[in-house]
Design an enzyme around this catalytic site. Structure first.
Site, short mmCIF file in Angstrom:
data_model
loop_
_atom_site.label_atom_id
_atom_site.label_comp_id
_atom_site.label_asym_id
_atom_site.label_seq_id
_atom_site.Cartn_x
_atom_site.Cartn_y
_atom_site.Cartn_z
CB VAL A 178 14.91 24.90 53.88
CG1 VAL A 178 15.86 26.04 53.60
CG2 VAL A 178 13.50 25.39 54.04
CE LYS B 137 21.02 26.60 53.76
NZ LYS B 137 20.21 25.47 54.26
CB THR B 138 21.93 24.33 47.21
OG1 THR B 138 22.65 24.28 48.44
CG2 THR B 138 22.90 24.14 46.06
CE LYS C 240 27.01 25.04 52.24
NZ LYS C 240 25.56 24.97 52.50
CG ASP D 140 25.29 22.96 49.17
OD1 ASP D 140 24.95 21.78 48.98
OD2 ASP D 140 24.89 23.63 50.15
CD GLU E 46 23.53 26.90 50.13
OE1 GLU E 46 23.72 26.84 48.90
OE2 GLU E 46 23.11 25.95 50.82
N GLY E 47 24.66 30.13 53.41
CA GLY E 47 25.00 29.68 54.75
C GLY E 47 24.99 28.16 54.83
#
Ligand SMILES: Nc1ncnc2c1ncn2[C@@H]1O[C@H](COP(=O)(O)OP(=O)(O)OP(=O)(O)O)[C@@H](O)[C@H]1O
Ligand SMILES: [Mg+2]
Length: 209
Positions: free
Chosen positions: A12, A14-15, A31, A42, A94-95
């Site tokens: 989506v 995030k990175t 991460k 990432d 970051e998830g």
């Protein structure tokens, strides 16, 4: 500033948003669980785009699968107790994927985030379906007592969806992140952090040039 970046889904943005935040604030990036290392990590992307310090991953898994499945493919089980945060004062975490991504047989990512209690930003698409995905994500975060800062909408602007998310999700869109022709450091530098986002994060942008 210590912030967690989650999203409504995998891929989506995030990175990319994390890189943008790190570039403009100088925050370190972390991460904790990376799967799909075969396609690159990432951390490598953020290192390249933002040139900030990177905290090493706790788990780096090869298969482009959910962490629990990628771990299983390597004959290991992720120990969620090891997913702890460094004391770094300026940190973007970051998830992996979205909130209900399994970490092991009994833990999903949201369980870990509920333990961390970091202020959290939700990265969402702008396109059809995003109202439902974003409001569900916000509801789940609040249900577990995770502090929600707001939403970043990634992609071609859609004012109708933005208003709906703010209204039904009882939240604020803190930034519109545009579609980039080329994903480069310069392109990220050219997008300033909006005041609303700076205030929510309690930071002042470096004003990267
Ligand atoms: N606004 C944008 N403009 C151009 N490309 C974008 C944009 N947002 C995302 N992308 C591209 O889409 C892909 C997925 O984005 P990204 O890696 O940031 O997603 P993610 O949410 O971090 O995924 P994951 O769940 O795997 O960590 C990347 O190649 C990224 O460069
Ligand atoms: Mg990512």
């Amino acid at each position: 500033m210590r912030v967690c970046i989650t999203g409504t889904d995998t891929d989506v943005g995030k990175t990319l948003v994390s890189s943008w935040l790190c570039l403009h604030t100088g925050a370190s990036y972390f991460k904790p669980v990376q799967s799909g290392c075969v396609d690159g990590t990432d951390s490598d992307t953020v290192r390249k785009l933002a040139q900030v310090p990177i905290v090493p991953e706790v788990y780096k898994l090869q298969a482009p699968l959910s962490p629990h499945a990628a771990a299983h493919a390597e004959g290991i089980t992720i120990d969620d107790a090891l997913l702890t945060l460094p004391s770094t004062t300026s940190l973007v975490v970051e998830g992996a994927g979205g909130l209900w991504v399994p970490i092991n047989a009994t833990t999903v990512y949201l369980d870990v985030m509920a333990r961390w209690q970091l202020p959290t930003l939700v990265v969402a698409r702008t396109t059809l379906g995003t109202i439902n995905h974003t409001c569900l994500t916000l509801e789940a975060l609040r249900h577990r007592g995770v502090p929600v800062l707001g939403v970043i909408m990634n992609g071609e602007a859609n004012e109708s969806n933005r208003h709906a998310i703010e209204q039904y999700g009882n939240t604020t869109m803190l930034a519109k992140f545009p579609r980039l022709e080329n994903v480069t450091t310069q392109a990220l530098k050219n997008i300033p952090l909006p005041q609303t986002l700076q205030q929510a994060l309690g930071v002042f942008s470096h004003g990267a040039n």
